[in-house]
Motif scaffolding. Structure first.
Motif, mmCIF file in Angstrom:
data_model
loop_
_atom_site.group_PDB
_atom_site.id
_atom_site.type_symbol
_atom_site.label_atom_id
_atom_site.label_comp_id
_atom_site.label_asym_id
_atom_site.label_seq_id
_atom_site.Cartn_x
_atom_site.Cartn_y
_atom_site.Cartn_z
ATOM 1 N N VAL A 41 -4.795 -54.750 -13.599
ATOM 2 C CA VAL A 41 -5.003 -56.108 -12.750
ATOM 3 C C VAL A 41 -3.564 -56.250 -12.091
ATOM 4 C CG1 VAL A 41 -5.051 -58.578 -13.099
ATOM 5 C CG2 VAL A 41 -6.398 -57.119 -14.438
ATOM 6 N N PHE A 87 1.589 -57.895 -21.830
ATOM 7 C CA PHE A 87 1.866 -57.806 -20.328
ATOM 8 C C PHE A 87 3.351 -58.174 -20.050
ATOM 9 C CE2 PHE A 87 -2.187 -56.880 -19.103
ATOM 10 C CZ PHE A 87 -2.190 -56.574 -17.894
ATOM 11 N N GLY A 94 -1.454 -58.290 -11.259
ATOM 12 C CA GLY A 94 -1.244 -59.970 -11.244
ATOM 13 C C GLY A 94 0.269 -60.238 -10.689
ATOM 14 N N LEU A 103 -7.765 -54.031 -18.002
ATOM 15 C CA LEU A 103 -6.739 -55.095 -18.108
ATOM 16 C C LEU A 103 -5.340 -54.775 -17.462
ATOM 17 C CD1 LEU A 103 -6.411 -57.950 -19.260
ATOM 18 C CD2 LEU A 103 -5.402 -57.013 -21.194
ATOM 19 N N ILE A 104 -4.948 -53.249 -17.835
ATOM 20 C CA ILE A 104 -3.546 -52.795 -17.241
ATOM 21 C C ILE A 104 -3.633 -52.686 -15.633
ATOM 22 C CG2 ILE A 104 -2.662 -52.371 -19.391
ATOM 23 C CD1 ILE A 104 -3.206 -49.361 -18.241
ATOM 24 N N VAL A 147 3.433 -65.047 -15.135
ATOM 25 C CA VAL A 147 2.437 -64.014 -14.591
ATOM 26 C C VAL A 147 1.990 -63.320 -16.029
ATOM 27 C CG1 VAL A 147 2.379 -61.804 -13.437
ATOM 28 C CG2 VAL A 147 3.809 -63.476 -12.405
#
Lengths: 155, 260
Positions: free
Chosen positions: B210, A20, B212, B207-208, A87
């Motif tokens: 999200v 991420f 966030g 998942l990608i 994050v």
């Protein structure tokens, strides 16, 4: 859980954190910190759930608070905003499973011919957990920063 | 550099920081610190659609004859780019240490760093991340492989759709649908997963999607008193989640729901 299981948990949860961070464009030299953050967040939550027998909301709050404090200490030394790490680090503790089951129960409610009460129950159970875990994560990230940075620059 | 050019420079830094995903407090602090480093006092106001900067300066030594220069800039795009955010905060630190002049700062802003990773690398990395996420959620090996393939497919779809500069919510809806369909068919037809592992594979392949970053920024802004920007960011988060849910529901309408 055995020590090996905890180590595996630590290693696996480092991967989403690192990836991420890459998706957000974090430079390569900072990726290990994001991976460490993801691993620490998930491990903390697992320990809180299994050893301290806390609920998932409290465990997620503690995990995100630990991450926030960790990067409040590390980020200024690296001279980067801590948002770069925090994050990416919380991604492994996002309550995706609960959100999915809540959504699935809505659809099952829609198509079911017989009793719908079990789907309503599943929806509320999972939906409330998802909502509160997300709030706990957000508050866990935000609250320590308010204590540390009252009159100081962020970076 | 003229005062009016300098105020434009500060507004540009603030605007670009907003557009690469900085929280409001960081934008205000960084841009005001850059102004202070060059001897100006700046007041920066961030809204969800514009940046306003007021620059205060004295042309003579008489402090009572303070002048001001104001500019506004519209925010017309959002994204997440930590590489650029780090670049802007380093520019602030360089300005405070006296390493760069306003002219050099302007020149550096014209040569902003590009996204550091190739798209192919990201597709592979996302596949591996979804597999790892499946493992930490208790999925078996077949669920991890399903998640790996479905995650990579979703990321590929997202990258292809991004090329056409489509509306973000539309991209999230399509990706939610593709992710659900691909994980269901791979898990059900190839690996014949049981209900729990199929559910895990389907969840983690999303998942990608999200949002966030918007969520955490929204919460941080709300906590720090920037209610308008925080609320806007949270509404954006809710809309993105709703878009993904819509995509999943479209996919479910095509799938045999009793198998889930």
């Amino acid at each position: 859980m055995s020590i090996l299981a905890y180590l595996m948990d630590f290693a696996y949860s480092a991967v989403p954190g690192a990836v991420f961070a890459m998706l957000f464009g974090t430079p390569l030299r900072y990726i290990p910190y994001a991976a460490l953050g993801g691993a620490v967040a998930h491990l903390t939550r697992t320990v809180c759930l299994n050893n301290l027998e806390l609920g998932i909301v409290a465990a997620s709050f503690i995990a995100s608070t630990v991450i926030s404090v960790m990067f409040i200490l590390i980020a200024p030394r690296l001279k980067v905003p801590r948002l770069v790490f925090t994050v990416a680090s919380i991604i492994p503790i996002i309550p995706g499973k609960y959100a999915y089951f809540a959504l699935l129960s809505i659809i099952q409610m829609h198509v079911a011919n017989e009793t719908k009460s079990q789907f309503i129950e599943t929806f509320f159970e999972n939906g409330i957990i998802t909502l509160f875990v997300m709030l706990a994560i957000g508050m866990g990230i935000a609250m320590p920063a308010l204590l540390f940075y009252r009159n100081r620059p962020v970076v | 550099m003229q005062h009016c050019d300098f105020v434009e420079l500060i507004a540009t830094v603030a605007r670009r920081m907003y557009m690469c995903g900085a929280e409001t407090r960081l934008i205000i602090q960084t841009s005001e610190r850059i102004a202070a480093a060059f001897g100006y006092k700046a007041v920066v106001i961030v809204n969800s659609c514009e940046i306003s900067v007021k620059l205060l300066y004295c042309e003579s030594e008489d402090l009572s004859k303070q002048k001001e220069c104001t500019t506004f800039m519209r925010i017309d795009g959002h994204g997440i780019d930590m590489n650029r955010l780090i670049f802007y905060t380093h520019l602030c630190q360089d300005a405070e240490q006296g390493i760069i002049t306003p002219e050099e700062l302007q020149e550096k802003l014209e040569h902003i760093p590009q996204f550091p990773y190739s798209r192919t690398l990201l597709v592979i990395a996302v596949g591996i991340a979804t597999a790892a996420y499946s493992a930490i959620n208790g999925g078996n090996l077949a669920a991890c492989v399903t998640a790996l393939i479905a995650g990579a497919v979703t990321m590929t779809a997202k990258e292809l759709l991004k090329k056409y500069h489509l509306f973000e919510m539309f991209v999230f809806t399509i990706c939610g649908m593709i992710s659900t369909l691909s994980s269901f068919y791979i898990g059900n037809c190839i690996f014949e997963l049981d209900k729990y592992n199929l559910a895990i594979a389907m969840v983690v392949s999303l998942l990608i999607l999200v949002p966030g970053f918007q969520f955490v920024n929204g919460i941080l802004d709300l906590f720090k008193g920037y209610t308008a920007v925080g609320a806007t960011r949270l509404i954006n988060t809710v809309m993105l989640i709703a878009s993904v849910c819509l995509g999943i529901m479209i996919a479910f309408s095509m799938l045999p729901i009793n198998n889930l």
